[in-house]
Scaffold this active site. Sequence first.
Site, mmCIF file in Angstrom:
data_model
loop_
_atom_site.group_PDB
_atom_site.id
_atom_site.type_symbol
_atom_site.label_atom_id
_atom_site.label_comp_id
_atom_site.label_asym_id
_atom_site.label_seq_id
_atom_site.Cartn_x
_atom_site.Cartn_y
_atom_site.Cartn_z
ATOM 1 C CB SER A 29 -0.955 -0.054 1.204
ATOM 2 O OG SER A 29 -2.017 0.849 1.060
ATOM 3 C CG ASP A 83 -7.121 -2.920 -3.749
ATOM 4 O OD1 ASP A 83 -7.850 -2.279 -2.972
ATOM 5 O OD2 ASP A 83 -5.892 -3.041 -3.577
ATOM 6 C CG HIS A 105 -5.421 -2.526 -0.075
ATOM 7 N ND1 HIS A 105 -5.014 -2.150 -1.330
ATOM 8 C CD2 HIS A 105 -4.653 -1.808 0.808
ATOM 9 C CE1 HIS A 105 -4.049 -1.237 -1.240
ATOM 10 N NE2 HIS A 105 -3.810 -1.023 0.051
#
Length: 281
Positions: A110, A231, A261
Site C-alpha cells: 500500500s 481492490d 487490499h
Amino acid sequence: MVMRKDLARGMNARTIGSGKETIVLAHGYGGDQSIWDKIVPELAASHRVLVFDWCFSGAVKDPTLYEPAKYGSYDGFAEDLIGLIEELVIKVDESSSSSSSSSVYYVGHSMSAMIGCIASLKRPNLFQGLILVGASPRFINSEDYEGGFEMSQIEQLFSSIESNFEEWATNFASLVVDSSDPLSIDKFEKCLKKMRPEVALSLAKTVFLSDCRDILDKVVVPCHIMQTRNDAVVPSSVPKYIQSKIMNGTCHVDIIDTDGHFPQLTAHTQFLEVLFRILVS
C-alpha cells in the site's frame, strides 16, 4: 525526539532467519508487522527477513515517534527505511565475517510501495529489487488519471475519521479486506483501532492527498507489481499505469486471485508462490 540510533528499537524492528538475501517487509496504513505473520515463517526458512512497525502504528509504544510535520510526505518514511536497512542489514553484514553484503529485496504494501520507490531514488544501490503490493501513486482522479476516488469522497473519509474514528475503522476494514475472510477483517480492524485517532487523520491526509506520479519514471531499481483481482482502493488501471511509467514498462504485474487490499492475509499461499517466483527471477 528519538535519535536515529534508537529508531530500530522504537519501531520494533527485528530480523528473523538467515541467508544471502534479506527481504524487508513494510506494512501499510493502519497495520503493523503482524500483517505479515502468515508469510514470515516460510520466508525466514531461506532468507533473512526484516519486519518493523512504522511510527504511526498502534504497536509502537513511544507516541513521540510520530511527528506530523516530518511525516506530512513520504520522504520522512523513506529516510526511516534507509536508516533501518543501514542499521540492521548493512552494518550487521560489515561487522560479520561475511565477505559480501546481503542483497536487499523490499516488499512494500500500500503506502509503503511508494515509500520504497522514494527510498530507492535516494539510495538506489541499497536495493536489489522492489516488490510493490497494492501500490498507488495517487488516489484522486484527474482528467487523465483514474486513482479511484473523487476529492469529495476523500474529504468525506477525513470527516468520518474525525467525527467517529471507531465506527469509521470498522467500516473501512470491511471495505478493504476480502469480505469472505472475516478473521482477516477482524485482524486488520484491531490493528487499525490501535492507532491514535489524531494520527490516523494526519496520516490519512498524507496518504490520500499524495501524488507520486512524477517519481515513477526516475526509479532504476528492478520492480515487480503485485495486485489483487479486485481492490476497493486501487482500481485495475493503477498497476497498469505504474507499469507503463517504471523503467519503460519493463516491470511485471502479477495478479493475485483474491479480492481486497491484503493478499498477504487473504491469499498468503498464492502470495508466497508469486513472491518466491519473483525472487528466483
